[in-house]
Design a protein around this motif. Structure first.
Motif, PDB file in Angstrom:
ATOM      1  N   SER A 239       0.835  -1.212   0.000  1.00 41.04           N
ATOM      2  CA  SER A 239       0.000   0.000   0.000  1.00 41.04           C
ATOM      3  C   SER A 239       0.864   1.255   0.000  1.00 41.04           C
ATOM      4  N   MET A 240       1.954   1.210   0.750  1.00 43.24           N
ATOM      5  CA  MET A 240       2.866   2.360   0.757  1.00 43.24           C
ATOM      6  C   MET A 240       3.488   2.568  -0.620  1.00 43.24           C
ATOM      7  N   LEU A 242       2.040   1.662  -3.429  1.00 39.62           N
ATOM      8  CA  LEU A 242       0.931   2.117  -4.274  1.00 39.62           C
ATOM      9  C   LEU A 242       0.682   3.612  -4.104  1.00 39.62           C
ATOM     10  N   ASN A 243       0.847   4.116  -2.893  1.00 39.91           N
ATOM     11  CA  ASN A 243       0.645   5.542  -2.615  1.00 39.91           C
ATOM     12  C   ASN A 243       1.914   6.364  -2.784  1.00 39.91           C
ATOM     13  N   GLU A 244       2.974   5.745  -3.328  1.00 42.37           N
ATOM     14  CA  GLU A 244       4.256   6.411  -3.607  1.00 42.37           C
ATOM     15  C   GLU A 244       4.942   6.912  -2.337  1.00 42.37           C
ATOM     16  N   GLU A 245       4.640   6.297  -1.199  1.00 43.68           N
ATOM     17  CA  GLU A 245       5.317   6.675   0.040  1.00 43.68           C
ATOM     18  C   GLU A 245       6.748   6.158   0.057  1.00 43.68           C
ATOM     19  N   ASN A 343       1.637  -1.404  -9.270  1.00 46.22           N
ATOM     20  CA  ASN A 343       1.138  -0.075  -8.941  1.00 46.22           C
ATOM     21  C   ASN A 343      -0.379   0.024  -9.050  1.00 46.22           C
ATOM     22  N   SER A 345      -4.331  -1.902  -7.504  1.00 43.59           N
ATOM     23  CA  SER A 345      -4.908  -2.669  -6.404  1.00 43.59           C
ATOM     24  C   SER A 345      -4.907  -4.169  -6.684  1.00 43.59           C
TER      25      SER A 345
END
Length: 380
Positions: A239-240, A242-245, A343, A345
């Motif tokens: 998830s990180m 995916l959110n570009e964190e 990248n 879901s």
């Protein structure tokens, strides 16, 4: 169209279930309007999809070169693609020979099939090679992060390590307690049925104790943690990403390996042996319940028999050794699948599923390797 002798043209004559296509005009490279016949053919083909047989013939006054042969070759391929027949028997022998030469030979077909097979093999080899290199690179980065932690140059935060320990340890106690207790209970019931035939029910304590500390304690905890914690690691890190964190961490010069992966893997590496000891004890209690309630053994008698079975502490140490390796596998696989997820879901869901499947598969394989090694070294 017949009067326009300098323009390529086709006349179509429908006869029952086939059509006769008469080619006329100039079909040559120099003819700038040579595409007109091609356009007429495409339009007729679209308007008459029910016709199954196409018969070609030439006007006696036609002028042609390789352009006509190329056109007929394309027509043959198009009709073959839609399962229609083409009749070229009325064409001059020269054109028929050229069209026959343009057919792919059996050798060419085999060469094409062989080249496709080689490409498939090459793609498969590259896929596995890239996968192995990626795994080795990930593990190498993890080892370097461990070394940096030992020399005090790591950016790993103790707070993240403590939070991961609580998530991997205390939060997992309820499910580990339930699974371990039921495992000990089940083994005691199954063992009692068989041992009763030999009037040796008291050895149920030995059976449950040795099975839990040698095998079932570490294995059941590892499977539970693979489905619970390993999947959570993959989902969190995926998830990180995916959110570009994770890209943001790299932008600030912070290593995701030290900041995200190292505290999670170390916490799992520490907590799983402790959970294994706890699971062994709870599993023995499950066997105790069956022994005292069903078989009318006394608690003292049951624990004395359990103590006799554990004369060597190697039985316990072997299970703890397995649990350490299992914990390392679960942590590394979960974090690897998370940080290498896609990248979107759907790829994140596949990464979470793959982390559980790969972890459990590796756990079973490594457990079998441990048992083979212990048996070969006569450590049982």
């Amino acid at each position: 169209m017949q009067g326009e002798s300098q323009i390529s043209s086709i006349q179509f004559l429908k006869q029952q279930d086939f059509v006769t296509c008469t080619l006329s005009g100039v079909w040559s490279i120099e003819n700038s309007s040579g595409s007109r016949g091609r356009n007429e053919w495409v339009k007729f083909l679209k308007k008459n999809p029910s016709i199954q047989v196409f018969r070609f013939q030439l006007d006696p006054q036609i002028i042609w070169d390789s352009t006509l042969v190329s056109f007929l070759h394309k027509c043959r391929d198009e009709l073959k693609a839609v399962n229609k027949s083409i009749d070229l028997n009325e064409l001059p022998s020269g054109i028929a020979q050229l069209l026959e030469l343009s057919k792919p030979t059996l050798l060419e077909k085999k060469q094409n099939e062989f080249s496709l097979s080689l490409e498939l093999i090459d793609d498969t080899i590259n896929y596995f090679r890239n996968g192995i290199l990626s795994i080795c690179s990930f593990f190498g980065e993890w080892v370097l992060a461990i070394l940096k932690l030992f020399i005090g140059r790591s950016k790993t935060r103790f707070q993240d390590f403590a939070v991961s320990c609580r998530s991997c340890g205390a939060s997992a106690l309820p499910i580990v307690t339930l699974i371990s207790f039921l495992t000990g209970l089940t083994m005691a019931f199954v063992g009692s049925v068989q041992l009763e035939k030999f009037n040796a029910k008291i050895y149920v304590a030995d059976l449950v104790c040795l099975a839990m500390v040698r095998e079932m304690g570490a294995l059941m905890v590892a499977i539970v943690m693979a489905g619970r914690t390993g999947a959570a690691f993959a989902a969190e890190i995926g998830s990180m990403k995916l959110n570009e964190e994770i890209d943001s961490l790299r932008t600030f010069g912070i290593s995701p390996m030290e900041f995200l992966i190292l505290p999670r893997t170390l916490s799992l590496l520490l907590m799983i042996p402790l959970l294994t000891i706890y699971a062994d004890f709870v599993g023995i209690l499950g066997g105790l319940v069956v022994g005292t309630v069903v078989m009318d053994f006394s608690v003292i008698h049951y624990f004395e028999q359990t103590q006799v079975a554990l004369q060597s502490m190697w039985e316990v140490y072997s299970g703890l050794l397995k649990s350490i390796v299992f914990g390392l596998i679960i942590g590394l696989v979960g974090c690897y699948k998370g940080i290498h997820s896609g990248n979107d879901s759907s790829s994140l869901g596949r990464a979470v599923t793959a982390s559980v499947v790969v972890s459990i598969t590796l756990i079973v394989i490594v457990d079998a390797m441990f048992e083979i090694t212990f048996s070969y070294l006569d450590l049982r």
